[in-house]
Design a protein around this motif. Structure first.
Motif, PDB file in Angstrom:
ATOM      1  N   GLY A 137       9.630 -11.242  13.981  1.00 45.11           N
ATOM      2  CA  GLY A 137       8.788 -11.905  14.549  1.00 45.11           C
ATOM      3  C   GLY A 137       7.265 -11.084  14.841  1.00 45.11           C
ATOM      4  O   GLY A 137       6.190 -11.466  14.693  1.00 45.11           O
ATOM      5  N   ASP A 138       7.624  -9.898  15.613  1.00 43.75           N
ATOM      6  CA  ASP A 138       6.521  -9.175  15.828  1.00 43.75           C
ATOM      7  C   ASP A 138       6.061  -7.952  15.230  1.00 43.75           C
ATOM      8  O   ASP A 138       5.158  -7.029  15.537  1.00 43.75           O
ATOM      9  CB  ASP A 138       6.815  -8.497  17.485  1.00 43.75           C
ATOM     10  N   ILE A 139       6.808  -7.907  13.920  1.00 42.51           N
ATOM     11  CA  ILE A 139       6.400  -6.842  12.717  1.00 42.51           C
ATOM     12  C   ILE A 139       5.118  -7.299  12.182  1.00 42.51           C
ATOM     13  O   ILE A 139       5.009  -8.456  11.643  1.00 42.51           O
ATOM     14  CB  ILE A 139       7.422  -6.620  11.965  1.00 42.51           C
ATOM     15  N   PRO A 140       4.159  -6.247  12.028  1.00 39.15           N
ATOM     16  CA  PRO A 140       2.804  -6.966  11.457  1.00 39.15           C
ATOM     17  C   PRO A 140       3.325  -7.171   9.819  1.00 39.15           C
ATOM     18  O   PRO A 140       3.971  -6.630   9.280  1.00 39.15           O
ATOM     19  CB  PRO A 140       2.096  -5.541  11.363  1.00 39.15           C
ATOM     20  N   ALA A 141       2.445  -8.106   9.472  1.00 37.51           N
ATOM     21  CA  ALA A 141       2.654  -8.719   8.069  1.00 37.51           C
ATOM     22  C   ALA A 141       2.695  -7.892   7.039  1.00 37.51           C
ATOM     23  O   ALA A 141       3.280  -7.748   6.118  1.00 37.51           O
ATOM     24  CB  ALA A 141       1.594  -9.973   7.775  1.00 37.51           C
ATOM     25  N   ASP A 142       1.603  -7.001   7.144  1.00 34.53           N
ATOM     26  CA  ASP A 142       1.472  -5.817   6.035  1.00 34.53           C
ATOM     27  C   ASP A 142       2.689  -4.960   6.042  1.00 34.53           C
ATOM     28  O   ASP A 142       3.139  -4.504   4.957  1.00 34.53           O
ATOM     29  CB  ASP A 142       0.240  -5.062   6.083  1.00 34.53           C
ATOM     30  N   GLU A 143       3.341  -4.554   7.002  1.00 38.27           N
ATOM     31  CA  GLU A 143       4.529  -3.830   7.322  1.00 38.27           C
ATOM     32  C   GLU A 143       5.730  -4.501   6.704  1.00 38.27           C
ATOM     33  O   GLU A 143       6.423  -4.029   5.923  1.00 38.27           O
ATOM     34  CB  GLU A 143       4.565  -3.228   8.581  1.00 38.27           C
ATOM     35  N   ALA A 144       5.748  -5.776   7.023  1.00 37.60           N
ATOM     36  CA  ALA A 144       6.844  -6.578   6.611  1.00 37.60           C
ATOM     37  C   ALA A 144       6.838  -6.821   5.027  1.00 37.60           C
ATOM     38  O   ALA A 144       7.828  -6.589   4.391  1.00 37.60           O
ATOM     39  CB  ALA A 144       6.747  -7.725   7.350  1.00 37.60           C
ATOM     40  N   SER A 145       5.722  -6.982   4.564  1.00 36.37           N
ATOM     41  CA  SER A 145       5.515  -6.997   3.189  1.00 36.37           C
ATOM     42  C   SER A 145       5.787  -5.597   2.400  1.00 36.37           C
ATOM     43  O   SER A 145       6.407  -5.885   1.312  1.00 36.37           O
ATOM     44  CB  SER A 145       4.068  -7.480   2.773  1.00 36.37           C
ATOM     45  N   THR A 146       5.445  -4.539   2.960  1.00 37.59           N
ATOM     46  CA  THR A 146       5.831  -3.368   2.314  1.00 37.59           C
ATOM     47  C   THR A 146       7.306  -3.116   2.393  1.00 37.59           C
ATOM     48  O   THR A 146       7.850  -2.868   1.209  1.00 37.59           O
ATOM     49  CB  THR A 146       5.011  -2.025   3.146  1.00 37.59           C
ATOM     50  N   VAL A 147       7.794  -3.352   3.351  1.00 35.67           N
ATOM     51  CA  VAL A 147       9.346  -3.512   3.755  1.00 35.67           C
ATOM     52  C   VAL A 147       9.891  -4.078   2.565  1.00 35.67           C
ATOM     53  O   VAL A 147      10.992  -3.884   1.760  1.00 35.67           O
ATOM     54  CB  VAL A 147       9.929  -3.443   4.967  1.00 35.67           C
ATOM     55  N   ALA A 148       9.637  -5.382   2.476  1.00 34.80           N
ATOM     56  CA  ALA A 148      10.261  -6.501   1.452  1.00 34.80           C
ATOM     57  C   ALA A 148      10.267  -5.910   0.168  1.00 34.80           C
ATOM     58  O   ALA A 148      11.142  -5.891  -0.742  1.00 34.80           O
ATOM     59  CB  ALA A 148       9.667  -7.742   1.634  1.00 34.80           C
ATOM     60  N   ARG A 149       9.045  -5.297  -0.320  1.00 30.87           N
ATOM     61  CA  ARG A 149       8.664  -4.793  -1.588  1.00 30.87           C
ATOM     62  C   ARG A 149       9.724  -3.741  -1.877  1.00 30.87           C
ATOM     63  O   ARG A 149      10.347  -3.721  -3.025  1.00 30.87           O
ATOM     64  CB  ARG A 149       7.217  -4.545  -1.866  1.00 30.87           C
ATOM     65  N   VAL A 150       9.811  -2.795  -0.839  1.00 32.88           N
ATOM     66  CA  VAL A 150      10.762  -1.781  -1.065  1.00 32.88           C
ATOM     67  C   VAL A 150      12.048  -2.182  -1.334  1.00 32.88           C
ATOM     68  O   VAL A 150      12.871  -1.415  -2.176  1.00 32.88           O
ATOM     69  CB  VAL A 150      10.443  -0.536   0.042  1.00 32.88           C
ATOM     70  N   LEU A 151      12.621  -2.926  -0.299  1.00 35.09           N
ATOM     71  CA  LEU A 151      13.969  -3.298  -0.385  1.00 35.09           C
ATOM     72  C   LEU A 151      14.196  -4.313  -1.839  1.00 35.09           C
ATOM     73  O   LEU A 151      15.247  -4.006  -2.384  1.00 35.09           O
ATOM     74  CB  LEU A 151      14.471  -4.178   0.771  1.00 35.09           C
ATOM     75  N   ALA A 167      19.668  -0.709  -7.856  1.00 39.28           N
ATOM     76  CA  ALA A 167      21.140  -0.707  -7.515  1.00 39.28           C
ATOM     77  C   ALA A 167      21.960  -1.724  -8.531  1.00 39.28           C
ATOM     78  O   ALA A 167      22.986  -1.434  -9.094  1.00 39.28           O
ATOM     79  CB  ALA A 167      21.270  -1.165  -6.165  1.00 39.28           C
ATOM     80  N   ASN A 168      21.164  -3.005  -8.734  1.00 42.05           N
ATOM     81  CA  ASN A 168      21.852  -4.089  -9.549  1.00 42.05           C
ATOM     82  C   ASN A 168      21.905  -3.444 -10.896  1.00 42.05           C
ATOM     83  O   ASN A 168      22.678  -3.792 -11.765  1.00 42.05           O
ATOM     84  CB  ASN A 168      21.022  -5.264  -9.419  1.00 42.05           C
ATOM     85  N   ALA A 169      20.830  -2.934 -11.425  1.00 45.04           N
ATOM     86  CA  ALA A 169      20.588  -2.224 -12.753  1.00 45.04           C
ATOM     87  C   ALA A 169      21.666  -1.303 -12.887  1.00 45.04           C
ATOM     88  O   ALA A 169      22.308  -1.188 -13.969  1.00 45.04           O
ATOM     89  CB  ALA A 169      19.260  -1.906 -12.910  1.00 45.04           C
ATOM     90  N   ASP A 170      21.978  -0.317 -12.042  1.00 41.71           N
ATOM     91  CA  ASP A 170      23.056   0.622 -12.031  1.00 41.71           C
ATOM     92  C   ASP A 170      24.400   0.094 -12.049  1.00 41.71           C
ATOM     93  O   ASP A 170      25.265   0.508 -12.799  1.00 41.71           O
ATOM     94  CB  ASP A 170      23.129   1.530 -10.885  1.00 41.71           C
ATOM     95  N   LEU A 171      24.531  -1.095 -11.236  1.00 48.68           N
ATOM     96  CA  LEU A 171      25.863  -1.736 -11.269  1.00 48.68           C
ATOM     97  C   LEU A 171      26.126  -2.557 -12.807  1.00 48.68           C
ATOM     98  O   LEU A 171      27.267  -2.258 -13.303  1.00 48.68           O
ATOM     99  CB  LEU A 171      25.992  -2.748 -10.182  1.00 48.68           C
ATOM    100  N   ALA A 172      25.170  -2.964 -13.424  1.00 47.15           N
ATOM    101  CA  ALA A 172      25.445  -3.479 -14.628  1.00 47.15           C
ATOM    102  C   ALA A 172      25.446  -2.519 -15.831  1.00 47.15           C
ATOM    103  O   ALA A 172      26.415  -2.506 -16.697  1.00 47.15           O
ATOM    104  CB  ALA A 172      24.076  -4.272 -14.970  1.00 47.15           C
ATOM    105  N   LEU A 196      12.875  -3.697  -4.606  1.00 47.53           N
ATOM    106  CA  LEU A 196      12.821  -2.539  -5.665  1.00 47.53           C
ATOM    107  C   LEU A 196      14.324  -1.932  -5.591  1.00 47.53           C
ATOM    108  O   LEU A 196      14.867  -1.573  -6.538  1.00 47.53           O
ATOM    109  CB  LEU A 196      11.745  -1.623  -5.433  1.00 47.53           C
ATOM    110  N   VAL A 197      14.782  -1.321  -4.291  1.00 47.44           N
ATOM    111  CA  VAL A 197      15.971  -0.768  -4.395  1.00 47.44           C
ATOM    112  C   VAL A 197      17.287  -1.710  -4.753  1.00 47.44           C
ATOM    113  O   VAL A 197      18.036  -1.150  -5.419  1.00 47.44           O
ATOM    114  CB  VAL A 197      16.228  -0.399  -2.778  1.00 47.44           C
ATOM    115  N   THR A 198      17.072  -3.139  -4.206  1.00 50.96           N
ATOM    116  CA  THR A 198      18.103  -4.140  -4.672  1.00 50.96           C
ATOM    117  C   THR A 198      18.067  -3.964  -6.468  1.00 50.96           C
ATOM    118  O   THR A 198      19.248  -3.836  -6.744  1.00 50.96           O
ATOM    119  CB  THR A 198      17.907  -5.226  -4.284  1.00 50.96           C
ATOM    120  N   GLN A 199      16.892  -4.102  -6.910  1.00 55.01           N
ATOM    121  CA  GLN A 199      16.811  -4.248  -8.335  1.00 55.01           C
ATOM    122  C   GLN A 199      17.210  -3.212  -9.198  1.00 55.01           C
ATOM    123  O   GLN A 199      18.264  -2.867  -9.990  1.00 55.01           O
ATOM    124  CB  GLN A 199      15.279  -4.518  -8.902  1.00 55.01           C
TER     125      GLN A 199
END
Length: 148
Positions: A118-132, A139-144, A134-137
């Motif tokens: 709740g108190d994480i600034p929106a721009d920081e939360a957006s950056t973290v969401a984009r990074v995570l 990792a999924n590509a490596d698993l596939a 990308l990391v998930t994509q």
């Protein structure tokens, strides 16, 4: 305090701490983490059993037999029922009790989310969401690639 380095360990620690809070919140409901995911998949209406299996196997990285146990648990608990109109790939839908339970889970998730993010600034939360994402994509590509 030094800034932590983004690693799988840091991501994993955040995941497991958050998951532990959710599991504690849904324990009184008698739900497993997999069942919480299945309830969310079913929240908007009936879904084919194979589609539920795909969503949960791709999210949790578990095999289909484990997902069928998750679905069986929801059926046995009276939280979901099968729509036998398509015997080849029956659709699963929430019962009234299942919908009420899913709403309680959603409320618990909203509460946890507000406390943790709740108190994480929106721009920081957006950056973290984009990074995570990308990391998930990646990792999924490596698993596939390694399972082929």
């Amino acid at each position: 305090m030094s800034t932590p380095t983004l690693t799988g360990q840091v991501i994993g620690q955040a995941h497991y701490a958050t998951r532990a809070l959710l599991e504690r919140a849904v324990a009184p409901l008698g739900l497993t983490f997999g069942q919480v995911l299945a309830l969310n998949v079913l929240a908007d209406g009936a879904v084919e059993r194979t589609r539920i299996a795909h969503r949960i196997t791709s999210t949790l990285k578990i095999d289909k037999s484990a997902v069928h146990e998750v679905i069986a648990g929801l059926l046995d608990a009276g939280l979901a029922r099968l729509d036998e109109s398509d015997a080849e790939d029956p659709r699963v839908r929430l019962t009234d009790t299942g919908h009420a339970t899913q709403r309680r889970v959603s409320a618990a998730v909203a509460d946890i989310t507000a406390r943790l993010y709740g108190d994480i600034p929106a721009d920081e939360a957006s950056t973290v969401a984009r990074v995570l994402t990308l990391v998930t994509q990646r990792a999924n590509a490596d698993l596939a690639a390694t399972s082929a």
